[in-house]
Design an enzyme around this catalytic site. Structure first.
Site, mmCIF file in Angstrom:
data_model
loop_
_atom_site.group_PDB
_atom_site.id
_atom_site.type_symbol
_atom_site.label_atom_id
_atom_site.label_comp_id
_atom_site.label_asym_id
_atom_site.label_seq_id
_atom_site.Cartn_x
_atom_site.Cartn_y
_atom_site.Cartn_z
ATOM 1 N N LYS A 295 45.662 42.694 40.489
ATOM 2 C CA LYS A 295 45.671 44.155 40.702
ATOM 3 C C LYS A 295 46.895 44.599 41.488
ATOM 4 O O LYS A 295 47.497 45.629 41.199
ATOM 5 C CB LYS A 295 44.394 44.588 41.462
ATOM 6 C CG LYS A 295 43.111 44.301 40.708
ATOM 7 C CD LYS A 295 41.888 44.622 41.548
ATOM 8 C CE LYS A 295 41.709 43.721 42.750
ATOM 9 N NZ LYS A 295 41.414 42.325 42.446
ATOM 10 N N HIS B 284 46.140 41.346 48.028
ATOM 11 C CA HIS B 284 46.876 41.813 46.846
ATOM 12 C C HIS B 284 48.335 41.390 46.957
ATOM 13 O O HIS B 284 49.033 41.783 47.894
ATOM 14 C CB HIS B 284 46.739 43.336 46.717
ATOM 15 C CG HIS B 284 45.331 43.788 46.472
ATOM 16 N ND1 HIS B 284 44.952 45.098 46.418
ATOM 17 C CD2 HIS B 284 44.199 43.061 46.236
ATOM 18 C CE1 HIS B 284 43.647 45.166 46.169
ATOM 19 N NE2 HIS B 284 43.171 43.941 46.065
#
Ligand code: GDP
Ligand code: IMO
Ligand code: MG
Length: 424
Positions: A17, A42
């Protein structure tokens, strides 16, 4: 006016993501996180540098973009300061472009302590949490005793709320010599950082609507993945928030029309960190190969990720509960050397074929995956930027996924870097 896109993980997290948000952030004005906390990790690779972000939205890497953390997030204020410092040392300033909702609940040191104690108590059935205090902080929020971001700026209220914590959590605090159980120290440390936090406070719901009216475009960044959703994931082996599109509405205070497009991020195979059922898990040499080539080690905890084949049953579920229309398929390059690639198309349960994920975990533990075999492409796709350049077997694999999920592929990721992407 640009589209407002939401990026959602469709598996058990770590789909990539961060990379996709970083990529899409180029065309957005604002990037907003709506749930989860520092359990997220992330990864973004930009200008040859690697950034692992836990709380700050991935759009921060682009200078000039505004980032918001919504009320649905649980925010570790000390962790946030460390992250802002890290970014500052990399030449990225959050000043004047990172904002936090006054209604955001805080993760405090005692939440992490309790996370660890509760995981130990569960022993054989532990969840394998990230120990970032996420579950205990959401528990306090729902129990209506959480400390919120706005409390940092009201000394008396903060003191009273922490005093209440002492009573409510006496079983954990009394007799504990762990520094995290010391409420006086928590209070002192919060007061110390309160002036640093003050400029970040915002009414996020109001601000986002204002930006929308000004024609700005907003990118919504999901954390974790659909199968870790508290309601419709593999409960109880989930996180404690709604990781789905619904979580964005409540977690930012926006209406459904604020979202123009739902992009589901799907890793070309499956991984999972922590405990819980994983029907297509591979514990053999191929599983180890995926782990090694894919670098499948947790971005937050460093734990090895479990690996397995792509699972259309859970993906159908993820796409339905999120209304996924567009797919970003990541880590295709990791499959480059694999001879025969399997996709699980259905499960067999008590002799019956099922195509939808059972919500009863008792059933999910007992399903047997039914596979379709694809010939591998046995050549490098690393760094490819054109769909037409992909080997025929790779295109066949991708087309099958899109067709089965009834969604269009908008991005294919062929490496961790920004440029290593096919925009379809
Ligand atoms: P997130 O939590 O969904 O943002 O994903 P993580 O950052 O935890 O894990 C994804 C990992 O895969 C990171 O190390 C990324 O740098 C890496 N990655 C992302 N896309 C690709 C890709 O297309 N190919 C390869 N080889 N690595 C990728
Ligand atoms: P990103 O955003 C993968 C998993 C944990 C554990 C379960 C509950 O990087 O995809 P928690 O600490 O949330 O109470 O742990 O959820 N988990 C994740 N797995 N990626 C994540 O985030 C995760 N965040 C939590 O491993 O199984
Ligand atoms: Mg991650």
């Amino acid at each position: 006016m640009g589209k407002n896109i939401i990026v959602i993980g469709c598996q058990w997290g770590d789909e990539g993501k961060g990379k996709i948000v970083d990529l899409l952030a180029e065309r957005a004005d604002i990037i907003a996180r709506f749930q989860g906390g520092a359990n997220a990790g992330h990864t973004i690779i930009a200008a040859g540098k690697k950034f692992i972000l836990h709380l700050v939205p991935s759009g921060i890497i682009h200078q000039g973009k505004y980032c918001y953390i919504g009320n649905g997030v649980v925010l570790d204020p000390f962790g946030l300061i460390e992250e802002m410092e890290f970014l500052k040392n990399e030449g990225i300033s959050c000043a004047g472009r990172l904002f936090i909702s006054s209604a955001t609940n805080l993760v405090l040191p005692y939440h992490k302590l309790i996370d660890g104690i509760e995981e130990k108590k569960r022993s054989g059935s532990s969840i394998g949490t990230t120990l970032r205090g996420i579950g205990p902080a959401y528990k306090d929020k729902v129990d209506r005793c959480g400390i919120r971001f706005c409390d940092l700026f009201n000394q008396q209220r903060l003191q009273e709320k922490l005093e209440l914590q002492k009573k409510l959590k006496a079983e954990y605090f009394d007799k504990s010599d762990d520094i995290r159980a010391n409420i006086e120290i928590v209070y002192r440390d919060l007061m110390k950082i309160s002036p640093i936090m003050k400029p970040l406070i915002a009414d996020v719901s109001y601000e986002l609507e204002k930006h929308k009216k000004e024609g700005k475009s907003i990118l919504f960044e999901g954390a974790q993945g659909a199968m870790l959703d508290i309601d419709l994931g593999t409960y109880p082996f989930t996180t404690s928030s709604n990781t789905t599109v619904g979580g964005a509405l409540t977690g930012l205070g926006i209406g459904p029309k604020m979202i123009d497009e739902v992009v589901g991020v799907v890793k070309a195979y499956t991984t999972r960190v922590g405990s819980g059922p994983f029907p297509t898990e591979l514990t053999n040499e191929i599983g180890r190969q995926l782990q090694t080539i894919g670098g499948e080690f947790g971005a937050t905890t460093g734990r090895p990720r479990r690996t397995g084949w792509l699972d259309m049953v859970t993906l159908r579920h993820a796409c339905r509960i999120n209304g996924v229309e567009k797919l970003a398929i990541t880590k295709l390059d990791v499959l480059d050397d694999i001879d025969k690639i399997n996709i699980c198309n259905a499960y067999r349960l008590n002799g019956q074929l099922i195509e939808q994920a059972p919500l009863d975990l008792g059933d999910l533990w007992n399903v047997e995956p039914v596979y379709m075999e694809f010939d591998g492409w046995k050549s490098s796709t690393t760094g490819m930027t054109k769909f037409g350049d992909l080997p025929a077997n790779a295109r066949k694999y991708l087309d099958y996924i899109a067709h089965e999920l009834g969604a269009e592929i908008s991005l294919v990721s062929t490496g961790p870097g920004r440029q290593e992407t096919i925009v379809v």
